[in-house]
Design an enzyme around this catalytic site. Structure first.
Site, short mmCIF file in Angstrom:
data_model
loop_
_atom_site.label_atom_id
_atom_site.label_comp_id
_atom_site.label_asym_id
_atom_site.label_seq_id
_atom_site.Cartn_x
_atom_site.Cartn_y
_atom_site.Cartn_z
N TRP A 100 0.83 -1.21 0.00
CA TRP A 100 0.00 0.00 0.00
C TRP A 100 0.86 1.25 0.00
O TRP A 100 0.55 2.24 -0.67
CB TRP A 100 -0.98 -0.01 1.17
CG TRP A 100 -1.94 -1.15 1.07
CD1 TRP A 100 -2.02 -2.24 1.88
CD2 TRP A 100 -2.94 -1.35 0.05
NE1 TRP A 100 -3.01 -3.09 1.44
CE2 TRP A 100 -3.58 -2.58 0.33
CE3 TRP A 100 -3.35 -0.61 -1.07
CZ2 TRP A 100 -4.61 -3.08 -0.47
CZ3 TRP A 100 -4.39 -1.11 -1.86
CH2 TRP A 100 -5.00 -2.32 -1.56
N ASP A 169 -1.59 6.74 6.30
CA ASP A 169 -2.64 5.82 5.88
C ASP A 169 -2.83 4.84 7.05
O ASP A 169 -1.97 4.03 7.33
CB ASP A 169 -2.19 5.08 4.61
CG ASP A 169 -3.16 3.97 4.19
OD1 ASP A 169 -4.16 3.73 4.90
OD2 ASP A 169 -2.89 3.33 3.14
N LYS A 193 -11.75 -2.09 7.33
CA LYS A 193 -11.02 -3.00 8.21
C LYS A 193 -11.52 -2.84 9.67
O LYS A 193 -12.13 -3.74 10.19
CB LYS A 193 -9.52 -2.78 8.12
CG LYS A 193 -8.87 -3.53 6.94
CD LYS A 193 -8.62 -2.66 5.77
CE LYS A 193 -8.06 -3.44 4.58
NZ LYS A 193 -7.45 -2.53 3.61
#
Ligand SMILES: *Cc1c(COP(=O)(O)O)cnc(C)c1O
Length: 359
Positions: A100, A169, A193
């Site tokens: 990511w 993030d 999540k």
């Protein structure tokens, strides 16, 4: 309904009360006689829901008043582009700690070329650790990090000191441990999540960082658009926001972020202890950087040929989603906030029983 132990990496297990409340709201939103997906987002009832959601975020994370929080679409992946569009004038620095993080950096490079620089990377050891001892350029407009490396199972456990605004993030570890929001310029993430379902993205932003770039920013990309309109410049994703609100209510009812942290420490210790004890398995991440959320392990030396057998053994015992990401192999158990300690205990028992039979 069949009982399973859900270790999916995202979308993933959510608190049962949040799902139940979602079902109720789909049938009849606040006694209106209409579903939450049939009402006007300009109605008083919905406005109250938005305010409740924001209030819970502020309360649970102790968000200071000079920070705004907005709820938008597009997933965390869209933030990879929105962050540089809003903040990058001369230089942006990135820490590369996994898939990511790489994507975030690649997007900044795609949009702004050489202005995006990589400060350090753990690619040399397949992202099994978090780089340390690097220097953050003081002339950068921001420093971007990915606090939890969902795929390789490493995590930055403390709020970093940065001479420039820190952009994080936190898609896969938001609300899992206490954070000091005042140490960040922006915190963002997809909800799916720890805080709800896919379809809504949270962005917490220190307001004074905005409005400094010289270029024009497309309306829907400019954070100020949604800040000004309370995330209702256009139609908000009402159902994902409702699920997020209900998930946060559950977090609050279960000890808030400190309560989550305590549960998460306990779950992670249970599973890592078993990985370290059991001769058939070995963890893939450096111990000091091990994630509390995504626990990665493989078959130990001499037992590599037992991988499929363990997968089948675990599946039979109700374990879901423990297959490791294709770039790591082996196994990954994602033990997000809503994953109960009983599921982790069941997985540990499963590993012990497998060793009994095959070790
Ligand atoms: C899942 C994940 C993403 C991607 O989120 P989307 O909302 O699907 O775009 C980004 N960053 C991290 C750390 C993730 O875990």
């Amino acid at each position: 309904m069949k009982t399973v132990h859900n270790f999916n990496a995202g979308p993933c297990v959510l608190p049962k009360p949040a799902i139940e409340a979602g079902i109720e709201a789909l049938k009849d939103f606040k006694g209106s006689g209409m579903s939450v997906i049939e009402i006007s987002h300009r109605s008083k009832d919905w406005e109250a829901s938005m305010a409740e959601c924001e209030g819970l975020w502020r309360e649970l994370l102790n968000i200071p008043d000079n920070y705004k929080i907005i709820f938008v679409g597009g997933g965390a992946s869209t933030q990879f582009m929105m962050v540089p569009f809003n903040l990058l004038e001369n230089k942006a620095a990135y820490l590369e700690t996994g898939v990511w993080a790489k994507k975030a950096f690649a997007e900044a490079k795609l949009c702004f070329g050489e202005k995006a620089v990589k400060v350090a990377s753990s690619a040399d050891k397949n992202f099994t650790y978090v780089p340390k001892g690097y220097e953050i350029p003081k002339d950068a407009d921001y420093f971007h990090i990915t606090t939890n490396n969902t795929i390789y199972g490493t995590e930055i456990h403390k709020d970093l000191d940065s001479p420039v605004p820190l952009v994080a993030d936190m898609s896969s570890d938001i609300m899992s441990r206490p954070v000091d929001v005042s140490k960040y310029g922006i915190i963002y993430g997809g909800a799916q999540k720890n805080v709800g379902t896919a379809g809504v993205t949270f962005v917490i932003v220190r307001e004074d960082l905005l409005g400094k770039v010289s270029r024009a920013i497309p309306t829907m990309v400019d954070y100020r658009t949604q800040i000004k309109e309370g995330s209702m410049f256009n139609t908000p994703p009402v159902f994902p926001i409702l699920i997020m609100t209900e998930t946060l209510k559950w977090v609050k009812a279960n000890g808030g972020v400190p309560g989550m942290y305590e549960r998460n420490l306990k779950k992670a210790a249970l599973l890592y202890n078993e990985i370290d004890r059991n001769k058939m398995f070995i963890g893939t991440a450096e111990k000091e950087d091990r994630s509390l959320m995504n626990i990665c392990f493989v078959m130990n030396k001499g037992y590599e040929d037992k991988e499929e057998a363990f997968m089948a053994f675990a599946k039979e015992r109700g374990m879901v989603g423990i297959k490791g990401h294709r770039s790591v192999g082996g196994f990954r158990a994602s033990v997000y906030n809503a994953c109960p300690v009983e599921s982790v205990q069941a997985l540990v028992k499963c590993m012990q029983d497998f060793e009994q039979v095959n070790g």
